[in-house]
Motif scaffolding. Sequence first.
Motif, PDB file in Angstrom:
ATOM      1  N   GLN A 132       0.841  -1.206   0.000  1.00  0.00           N
ATOM      2  CA  GLN A 132       0.000   0.000   0.000  1.00  0.00           C
ATOM      3  C   GLN A 132       0.879   1.262   0.000  1.00  0.00           C
ATOM      4  N   GLN A 133       2.012   1.201   0.722  1.00  0.00           N
ATOM      5  CA  GLN A 133       2.925   2.352   0.782  1.00  0.00           C
ATOM      6  C   GLN A 133       3.632   2.589  -0.540  1.00  0.00           C
ATOM      7  N   VAL A 134       3.743   1.551  -1.372  1.00  0.00           N
ATOM      8  CA  VAL A 134       4.281   1.735  -2.733  1.00  0.00           C
ATOM      9  C   VAL A 134       3.277   2.559  -3.532  1.00  0.00           C
ATOM     10  N   ARG A 135       2.008   2.179  -3.424  1.00  0.00           N
ATOM     11  CA  ARG A 135       0.961   2.901  -4.161  1.00  0.00           C
ATOM     12  C   ARG A 135       0.857   4.355  -3.696  1.00  0.00           C
ATOM     13  N   GLU A 136       1.157   4.573  -2.406  1.00  0.00           N
ATOM     14  CA  GLU A 136       1.079   5.943  -1.880  1.00  0.00           C
ATOM     15  C   GLU A 136       2.372   6.725  -2.079  1.00  0.00           C
ATOM     16  N   GLY A 137       3.364   6.073  -2.689  1.00  0.00           N
ATOM     17  CA  GLY A 137       4.587   6.787  -3.056  1.00  0.00           C
ATOM     18  C   GLY A 137       5.666   6.852  -1.988  1.00  0.00           C
ATOM     19  N   LEU A 138       5.466   6.179  -0.833  1.00  0.00           N
ATOM     20  CA  LEU A 138       6.484   6.239   0.223  1.00  0.00           C
ATOM     21  C   LEU A 138       7.634   5.271  -0.053  1.00  0.00           C
ATOM     22  N   LEU A 139       7.288   4.047  -0.531  1.00  0.00           N
ATOM     23  CA  LEU A 139       8.313   3.013  -0.713  1.00  0.00           C
ATOM     24  C   LEU A 139       8.516   2.689  -2.187  1.00  0.00           C
ATOM     25  N   ASP A 140       9.724   2.221  -2.494  1.00  0.00           N
ATOM     26  CA  ASP A 140      10.104   1.866  -3.855  1.00  0.00           C
ATOM     27  C   ASP A 140       9.505   0.500  -4.236  1.00  0.00           C
ATOM     28  N   ALA A 141       8.882   0.431  -5.421  1.00  0.00           N
ATOM     29  CA  ALA A 141       8.179  -0.792  -5.842  1.00  0.00           C
ATOM     30  C   ALA A 141       9.126  -1.986  -5.940  1.00  0.00           C
ATOM     31  N   TYR A 142      10.333  -1.764  -6.480  1.00  0.00           N
ATOM     32  CA  TYR A 142      11.285  -2.861  -6.656  1.00  0.00           C
ATOM     33  C   TYR A 142      11.716  -3.419  -5.293  1.00  0.00           C
ATOM     34  N   ASP A 143      11.995  -2.516  -4.334  1.00  0.00           N
ATOM     35  CA  ASP A 143      12.386  -2.952  -2.985  1.00  0.00           C
ATOM     36  C   ASP A 143      11.304  -3.830  -2.361  1.00  0.00           C
ATOM     37  N   VAL A 144      10.056  -3.383  -2.477  1.00  0.00           N
ATOM     38  CA  VAL A 144       8.959  -4.117  -1.839  1.00  0.00           C
ATOM     39  C   VAL A 144       8.703  -5.446  -2.547  1.00  0.00           C
ATOM     40  N   GLN A 145       8.986  -5.511  -3.870  1.00  0.00           N
ATOM     41  CA  GLN A 145       8.894  -6.801  -4.581  1.00  0.00           C
ATOM     42  C   GLN A 145       9.856  -7.818  -3.974  1.00  0.00           C
ATOM     43  N   ILE A 146      11.067  -7.360  -3.640  1.00  0.00           N
ATOM     44  CA  ILE A 146      12.068  -8.249  -3.027  1.00  0.00           C
ATOM     45  C   ILE A 146      11.585  -8.680  -1.639  1.00  0.00           C
ATOM     46  N   LEU A 147      11.063  -7.727  -0.882  1.00  0.00           N
ATOM     47  CA  LEU A 147      10.530  -8.051   0.442  1.00  0.00           C
ATOM     48  C   LEU A 147       9.421  -9.098   0.339  1.00  0.00           C
ATOM     49  N   GLU A 148       8.581  -8.924  -0.677  1.00  0.00           N
ATOM     50  CA  GLU A 148       7.461  -9.854  -0.842  1.00  0.00           C
ATOM     51  C   GLU A 148       7.949 -11.255  -1.216  1.00  0.00           C
ATOM     52  N   ALA A 149       8.929 -11.325  -2.123  1.00  0.00           N
ATOM     53  CA  ALA A 149       9.474 -12.634  -2.525  1.00  0.00           C
ATOM     54  C   ALA A 149      10.072 -13.353  -1.315  1.00  0.00           C
ATOM     55  N   ALA A 150      10.824 -12.606  -0.510  1.00  0.00           N
ATOM     56  CA  ALA A 150      11.440 -13.200   0.689  1.00  0.00           C
ATOM     57  C   ALA A 150      10.367 -13.598   1.700  1.00  0.00           C
ATOM     58  N   GLY A 151       9.367 -12.729   1.878  1.00  0.00           N
ATOM     59  CA  GLY A 151       8.292 -12.999   2.833  1.00  0.00           C
ATOM     60  C   GLY A 151       7.494 -14.236   2.465  1.00  0.00           C
ATOM     61  N   GLU A 152       7.199 -14.391   1.179  1.00  0.00           N
ATOM     62  CA  GLU A 152       6.456 -15.578   0.705  1.00  0.00           C
ATOM     63  C   GLU A 152       7.239 -16.854   1.022  1.00  0.00           C
ATOM     64  N   LYS A 153       8.545 -16.784   0.771  1.00  0.00           N
ATOM     65  CA  LYS A 153       9.399 -17.949   1.009  1.00  0.00           C
ATOM     66  C   LYS A 153       9.462 -18.276   2.503  1.00  0.00           C
ATOM     67  N   ALA A 154       9.559 -17.241   3.329  1.00  0.00           N
ATOM     68  CA  ALA A 154       9.623 -17.446   4.785  1.00  0.00           C
ATOM     69  C   ALA A 154       8.318 -18.047   5.302  1.00  0.00           C
ATOM     70  N   MET A 155       7.185 -17.513   4.814  1.00  0.00           N
ATOM     71  CA  MET A 155       5.883 -18.026   5.267  1.00  0.00           C
ATOM     72  C   MET A 155       5.715 -19.498   4.891  1.00  0.00           C
ATOM     73  N   ALA A 156       6.149 -19.845   3.691  1.00  0.00           N
ATOM     74  CA  ALA A 156       6.021 -21.237   3.238  1.00  0.00           C
ATOM     75  C   ALA A 156       6.808 -22.165   4.158  1.00  0.00           C
ATOM     76  N   LEU A 157       7.992 -21.726   4.591  1.00  0.00           N
ATOM     77  CA  LEU A 157       8.793 -22.563   5.490  1.00  0.00           C
ATOM     78  C   LEU A 157       8.136 -22.661   6.877  1.00  0.00           C
ATOM     79  N   LEU A 158       7.658 -21.528   7.390  1.00  0.00           N
ATOM     80  CA  LEU A 158       7.070 -21.528   8.736  1.00  0.00           C
ATOM     81  C   LEU A 158       5.838 -22.441   8.803  1.00  0.00           C
ATOM     82  N   ASP A 159       5.116 -22.528   7.678  1.00  0.00           N
ATOM     83  CA  ASP A 159       3.936 -23.401   7.633  1.00  0.00           C
ATOM     84  C   ASP A 159       4.302 -24.868   7.876  1.00  0.00           C
ATOM     85  N   THR A 160       5.566 -25.241   7.609  1.00  0.00           N
ATOM     86  CA  THR A 160       5.966 -26.657   7.692  1.00  0.00           C
ATOM     87  C   THR A 160       6.574 -27.023   9.045  1.00  0.00           C
ATOM     88  N   LEU A 161       6.774 -26.045   9.938  1.00  0.00           N
ATOM     89  CA  LEU A 161       7.511 -26.331  11.172  1.00  0.00           C
ATOM     90  C   LEU A 161       6.698 -27.190  12.137  1.00  0.00           C
TER      91      LEU A 161
END
Length: 327
Positions: free
Chosen positions: A167-196
Amino acid sequence: MKRMDNAIIAQHALTQYDINVVSVSPIAQSGAAVFKIEDNRGLLYSLRVHKSKISTLEMMWTRPDVLVSELVWLDALNRDTSLTLPVPKRNQQGSYVTQVDDINCTMLSWVEGEQKQYFTSEQELKSTAEMTAALHHHASKWQPPSSFVRPTVNRARIQNALDLLKQQVREGLLDAYDVQILEAAGEKAMALLDTLPKNKLTWGVLHGDIVPPNIVFVDGVANPIDFGACGFGPFLTDIAITFTFIHPNARQQYIDWYGKHFPLPNDYVVQIEALFISLVLIGMRNALGMPESNNWLPTHVKKSASREFGRYANGESFLFTGTPFWK
């Protein structure tokens, strides 16, 4: 009617405890407003007015049943361990939670010692690792009562953090590319946590915020305070959050100290990395609720994306190498 300010709420709450108050000093304000109280015998207390200044903080943290649960665990830790901890104080009605209008307040004994903004010696790190292991040892054997309710480190909270960041990307506070990386990492982390696995040695009640400002040191010995973020999750969550304050070069030694007192799972590095990513995202989400974060959050996000998050999204390990995001 104008809402009461925190100091007035604190004064009203204090009338409900059996103590003769000599002084009331405001100490801090984030998830709650904290006041240091001294009584006529020189005893010190911490009174918390549970009104957050973080607009993005979930509502559940200030609910009476959730607050009582925190103090029930603290009470058990005081009874069952040799750790120096805040002791919960009941009001004149015998309750842990005191209500003033619709605001909940709680009272604890004050723990004396030195609070620091970061770790300053190897001894402090070693003692923190041992203290963390002692908390986990207790939690692995303790059976919370059926009324016990505390938040869990889970997919929903991490996803919510990612949604707010996008949402902060859409509002112009954060860089879209940076948040894409955060999202890719977050998705991967969530997938691992689901298996613990969730068993007595890996998952239970944990402090949730073992960082230098929430520790008081006495002669290098770490005493935990501020259990306000405690909840359920993998025990390694506590190590992951501490690692946001420890240089990669010192982290293996910290794990070794901890491992001497509490067993580590074989894949602890993979788990700690996933939890580290998740907790930094939740931290960013909380930061979005603070008005002054606009000044530093974009830089913090950029550094995280180019360092830990970027490497994690690429399948590289980051725990013990590289420049941490805070440098």
